[in-house]
Design an enzyme around this catalytic site. Structure first.
Site, PDB file in Angstrom:
ATOM      1  CG  ASN A  27      -8.046  -1.744  -4.995  1.00 43.21           C
ATOM      2  OD1 ASN A  27      -7.295  -2.912  -4.913  1.00 43.21           O
ATOM      3  ND2 ASN A  27      -8.155  -0.921  -4.159  1.00 43.21           N
ATOM      4  CG  ASP A  59      -2.294   0.999   1.137  1.00 47.07           C
ATOM      5  OD1 ASP A  59      -2.395   1.555  -0.026  1.00 47.07           O
ATOM      6  OD2 ASP A  59      -2.605   1.107   1.971  1.00 47.07           O
TER       7      ASP A  59
HETATM    8  C1  IPE Z   1      -5.493  -2.554  -0.147  1.00 44.54           C
HETATM    9  O1  IPE Z   1      -5.049  -1.201  -0.080  1.00 44.54           O
HETATM   10  C2  IPE Z   1      -5.614  -3.407  -1.373  1.00 44.54           C
HETATM   11  C3  IPE Z   1      -4.166  -3.347  -2.178  1.00 44.54           C
HETATM   12  C4  IPE Z   1      -3.185  -3.059  -1.728  1.00 44.54           C
HETATM   13  C5  IPE Z   1      -4.344  -4.130  -3.454  1.00 44.54           C
HETATM   14  P1  IPE Z   1      -6.288  -0.116  -0.414  1.00 44.54           P
HETATM   15  O2  IPE Z   1      -5.584   0.909  -0.630  1.00 44.54           O
HETATM   16  O3  IPE Z   1      -7.255  -0.378  -1.526  1.00 44.54           O
HETATM   17  O4  IPE Z   1      -7.171  -0.009   0.963  1.00 44.54           O
HETATM   18  P2  IPE Z   1      -7.951   1.089   1.747  1.00 44.54           P
HETATM   19  O5  IPE Z   1      -8.779   1.768   0.914  1.00 44.54           O
HETATM   20  O6  IPE Z   1      -6.959   2.058   2.053  1.00 44.54           O
HETATM   21  O7  IPE Z   1      -8.607   0.315   2.798  1.00 44.54           O
HETATM   22  C1  IPE Z   2      -1.754   0.346  -3.228  1.00 41.99           C
HETATM   23  O1  IPE Z   2      -1.363   1.361  -3.385  1.00 41.99           O
HETATM   24  C2  IPE Z   2      -1.855  -0.327  -4.661  1.00 41.99           C
HETATM   25  C3  IPE Z   2      -3.108  -0.814  -5.031  1.00 41.99           C
HETATM   26  C4  IPE Z   2      -4.321  -0.724  -4.042  1.00 41.99           C
HETATM   27  C5  IPE Z   2      -3.632  -1.352  -6.108  1.00 41.99           C
HETATM   28  P1  IPE Z   2      -2.647   2.380  -3.492  1.00 41.99           P
HETATM   29  O2  IPE Z   2      -3.010   2.910  -4.564  1.00 41.99           O
HETATM   30  O3  IPE Z   2      -3.686   2.213  -2.688  1.00 41.99           O
HETATM   31  O4  IPE Z   2      -1.619   3.756  -2.830  1.00 41.99           O
HETATM   32  P2  IPE Z   2      -2.596   4.986  -2.006  1.00 41.99           P
HETATM   33  O5  IPE Z   2      -2.895   4.135  -0.586  1.00 41.99           O
HETATM   34  O6  IPE Z   2      -3.593   5.359  -2.347  1.00 41.99           O
HETATM   35  O7  IPE Z   2      -1.310   5.825  -1.231  1.00 41.99           O
HETATM   36 MG    MG Z   3      -4.005   2.339  -0.416  1.00 42.04          MG
END
Ligand code: IPE
Ligand code: IPE
Ligand code: MG
Length: 260
Positions: A67, A19
């Site tokens: 997502n 993340d």
């Molecule tokens: C969890 O991260 C999913 C992945 C890393 C693929 P998200 O960024 O989607 O989760 P939330 O929305 O912060 O809980």
């Molecule tokens: C995790 O990084 C990757 C996926 C969820 C695909 P994020 O895209 O959630 O990055 P942040 O949390 O918005 O910084």
């Molecule tokens: Mg994220």
């Protein structure tokens, strides 16, 4: 080897919530998708680090069932990125003796056919490998996985293959995406968020969690080893007494001796 790492107690299964890609990119005035691209070398360094210390199962959360709610440009980018990554990196993972798996709703009509084919090709190509299992959690949600197991149990009951009174933990576990996958010993989440976001809800019942503020593109094998050192400082009890004479044992692991 990494200072402080006990090679006798390396976790068998490490699961990662990668993340912080978007924040990493925003901080540099880049588009969020450039953060996803920057996460690729981080993942491959972690894979090499895991191989180096003998982790047998590595699970990475690449796309959650939630997502899809991101804007269409980012979703399209991530679908294409996954196709491209499998194409570019599959042979390299195969050469390292890694067996590739996917957990999640791959038959969802929103998943491009080309990606589904790449996933199947990667699994078939690497199915005899045994250095390490690399599991990509793609279009994965823990609640969806459990609901799927419940649906299969209901189907089996209606068809007379199982009696409802025989539904126990093993009956549920054997209907998860990858029944042979051992439960994660350690779940790591980067970027400072303190939640599971629907990751491995069933499997992580007794996992140790390590949360690090490092954004995913800045993570590498050394930050992985730091997380494992933190894991090794924990005492796992699996519900046992704090002053037990014998070290705690994972009952699920005892029941399952044939898995890497
Ligand atoms: C969890 O991260 C999913 C992945 C890393 C693929 P998200 O960024 O989607 O989760 P939330 O929305 O912060 O809980
Ligand atoms: C995790 O990084 C990757 C996926 C969820 C695909 P994020 O895209 O959630 O990055 P942040 O949390 O918005 O910084
Ligand atoms: Mg994220």
């Amino acid at each position: 080897m990494y200072d402080g790492l006990d090679m006798g107690r390396v976790p068998r299964h490490v699961a990662i919530i990668m993340d912080g890609n978007g924040r990493w990119a925003n901080a540099r005035g880049m588009h969020r998708t450039q953060g996803h691209a920057a996460g690729e070398p981080a993942l491959f360094d972690v894979i090499d680090g895991a191989l180096e210390i003998g982790v047998k199962w590595l699970t990475a959360y690449t796309f959650s069932t939630e997502n899809w709610s991101r804007d269409q440009y980012e979703v399209d980018y991530l679908m294409h990125f996954n196709v491209d990554l499998l194409q570019r990196r599959r042979d390299e993972l195969h050469a390292k003796g890694i067996r590739i798996h996917f957990i999640g709703e791959r038959n969802d009509p929103r998943v491009p056919d080309e990606l589904r084919e790449r996933m199947r090709d990667a699994e078939q190509l690497t199915e005899a490998n045994d250095q390490m299992h690399m599991v990509f959690a793609f279009n994965y949600g823990g609640r969806t996985e459990i609901a799927g197991a419940a649906r299969r149990l209901a189907e089996d009951a209606v068809a007379g293959r199982i009696d409802p009174s025989d539904v126990d933990l093993e009956a549920v576990a054997s209907r998860m995406y990858l029944p042979n996958m051992p439960d994660p010993d350690l779940v790591i989440r980067t970027s400072g968020e303190l939640r599971t976001s629907n990751y491995l809800l069933w499997e992580a019942a007794y996992s140790e969690y390590v949360f690090t503020p490092v954004l995913w593109p800045d993570f590498d094998r050394h930050t992985l080893f730091e997380c494992i050192v933190e894991y090794q400082s924990r005492e796992r009890r699996f519900g046992g007494a704090i002053d037990a004479a014998e070290p705690a044992r994972d009952p699920a692991r005892e029941a399952n001796t044939d898995i890497g």
